[in-house]
Design a protein around this motif. Structure first.
Motif, PDB file in Angstrom:
ATOM      1  N   UNK A   1       0.839  -1.206   0.000  1.00  0.00           N
ATOM      2  CA  UNK A   1       0.000   0.000   0.000  1.00  0.00           C
ATOM      3  C   UNK A   1       0.866   1.245   0.000  1.00  0.00           C
ATOM      4  N   UNK A   2       0.528   2.239  -0.816  1.00  0.00           N
ATOM      5  CA  UNK A   2       1.323   3.465  -0.858  1.00  0.00           C
ATOM      6  C   UNK A   2       1.133   4.324   0.384  1.00  0.00           C
ATOM      7  N   UNK A   3       2.117   5.185   0.621  1.00  0.00           N
ATOM      8  CA  UNK A   3       1.981   6.204   1.656  1.00  0.00           C
ATOM      9  C   UNK A   3       0.910   7.201   1.205  1.00  0.00           C
ATOM     10  N   UNK A   4      -0.013   7.555   2.092  1.00  0.00           N
ATOM     11  CA  UNK A   4      -1.122   8.425   1.691  1.00  0.00           C
ATOM     12  C   UNK A   4      -1.287   9.676   2.541  1.00  0.00           C
ATOM     13  N   UNK A   5      -0.785   9.668   3.756  1.00  0.00           N
ATOM     14  CA  UNK A   5      -1.060  10.801   4.649  1.00  0.00           C
ATOM     15  C   UNK A   5      -0.392  12.063   4.117  1.00  0.00           C
ATOM     16  N   UNK A   6      -1.152  13.121   3.868  1.00  0.00           N
ATOM     17  CA  UNK A   6      -0.557  14.344   3.321  1.00  0.00           C
ATOM     18  C   UNK A   6       0.255  15.101   4.367  1.00  0.00           C
ATOM     19  N   UNK A   7       1.084  15.994   3.877  1.00  0.00           N
ATOM     20  CA  UNK A   7       1.841  16.853   4.778  1.00  0.00           C
ATOM     21  C   UNK A   7       0.852  17.750   5.543  1.00  0.00           C
TER      22      UNK A   7
END
Length: 365
Positions: free
Chosen positions: A317-323
């Motif tokens: 699964x890709x990293x999704x949490x935005x800055x």
């Protein structure tokens, strides 16, 4: 120089003058592979960095199309080896500066799809998630203490995608943080040895030992200011940097970084890319083995690239949490997706409904 107009007669790569690189010089230097830098200056950060980076990638790809007998654009280690067999210059995209992703994991992934195979985490400016080398001179203030939490997500996503992490231009704290976090080897695409020239763009010995421990790579920069810490330098002094990195980090940790056409001053004897054979001859005079020289020329980078490819996992699964929004800058930036953003004025399901209408409409054609 030519505003991306490759068809201009002045931009003809077979006759291009007053540059460190053109096709005859590449041939004379027996260059078999090249990362072309998709670089956009720091003053594009929070403005049009993404657009300008896309334009640079477009230039690289069009160059391969215009000169297919010389260049072949590739995106993996197997492609580099195939280009060697064909006698063409394997051409890869390196994006030089983390500001080019505009603090967006989605942009990072998209640049990977367009062929980017290394990303320099910073250029000579901080990003909102990583500190650059000017922090170590005191000219810039440390903002992330190396890597922020989002910066760590960028490194993890680069590992997942198979993008090489490049630590040229970053602060020492960023170097150490990335070397410790990355599950794949990293590179310094154009940096030299700090012990021989105390310039903060160079790599100190304690970091070189981490390079050794992680199987990473330092590709020596030929810029006089990073070689001799003066305006003048020599080919022999570049070889000294290669010797030092080999001594501290091992023969497998050494590469040629060049930085041709990215710098204004080059050593006597290394004036352009045609001079690579003279540096090889100097290393052989210094009793480097043929295997060590082959490593510095290509095999060390291929080893790192293959390790990066092995670590990558597109099923993960890709990293999704935005800055976080408060870490972003520039008043012209919209905040869609964040809680303080204005509503898009669509009811739940409205977007899906509009897409359904489009699909049904297409089905009637």
């Amino acid at each position: 120089m030519f505003n991306n107009q490759l068809q201009s007669e002045r931009a003809n790569l077979t006759s291009l003058a007053n540059t460190h690189t053109n096709i005859p010089k590449l041939r004379a230097g027996f260059v078999g592979g090249q990362f072309w830098s998709a670089y956009t200056p720091c003053d594009t950060q929070n403005k049009d960095a993404v657009k300008r980076t896309l334009e640079q990638i477009d230039v690289i790809q069009r160059m391969c199309q215009m000169y297919p007998e010389t260049f072949v654009c590739v995106t993996n280690s197997a492609g580099i080896r195939q280009a060697f067999r064909e006698g063409r210059v394997a051409s890869l995209v390196g994006v030089e500066g983390g500001h080019s992703i505009d603090s967006s994991l989605g942009v990072l992934r998209t640049l990977h799809r367009l062929g980017m195979r290394y990303l320099t985490l910073t250029h000579s400016c901080n990003t909102p998630w990583a500190d650059n080398w000017l922090v170590d001179t005191g000219e810039d203030k440390a903002e992330s203490q190396g890597l922020s939490r989002f910066g760590e997500s960028v490194v993890k996503e680069m590992n997942r995608l198979g993008v090489i992490i490049d630590l040229a231009h970053v602060s020492v704290a960023t170097m150490k943080a990335a070397l410790r976090l990355s599950t794949a080897p990293v590179i310094f695409s154009h940096s030299s040895a700090y012990s021989l020239c105390q310039h903060r763009r160079n790599v100190p010995d304690d970091v070189l030992r981490l390079v050794n421990q992680t199987g990473s790579l330092v590709m020596v920069n030929f810029y006089n200011d990073y070689v001799s810490c003066r305006q003048e330098a020599t080919l022999s002094q570049v070889a000294d940097h290669l010797d030092h990195i080999k001594k501290v980090a091992g023969a497998g940790a050494v590469g040629f970084g060049g930085d041709f056409d990215g710098v204004s001053r080059l050593p006597v004897g290394l004036e352009d890319v045609s001079k690579y054979p003279d540096l090889v001859a100097e290393l052989l005079r210094r009793r480097w083995t043929e295997a060590e020289v082959r490593g510095a020329l290509a095999n060390n980078l291929l080893r790192v690239f293959e390790a990066v490819e092995q670590v990558s996992d597109h099923t993960q699964s890709p990293e999704e949490e935005p800055i976080p929004a408060d870490q972003l800058q520039a008043s012209c930036r919209t905040m869609y997706g964040y809680s303080e953003a204005p509503s898009l004025h669509r009811q739940p399901g409205a977007l899906l409904a509009s897409l359904t209408t489009v699909l049904l409409g297409l089905g009637l054609l």
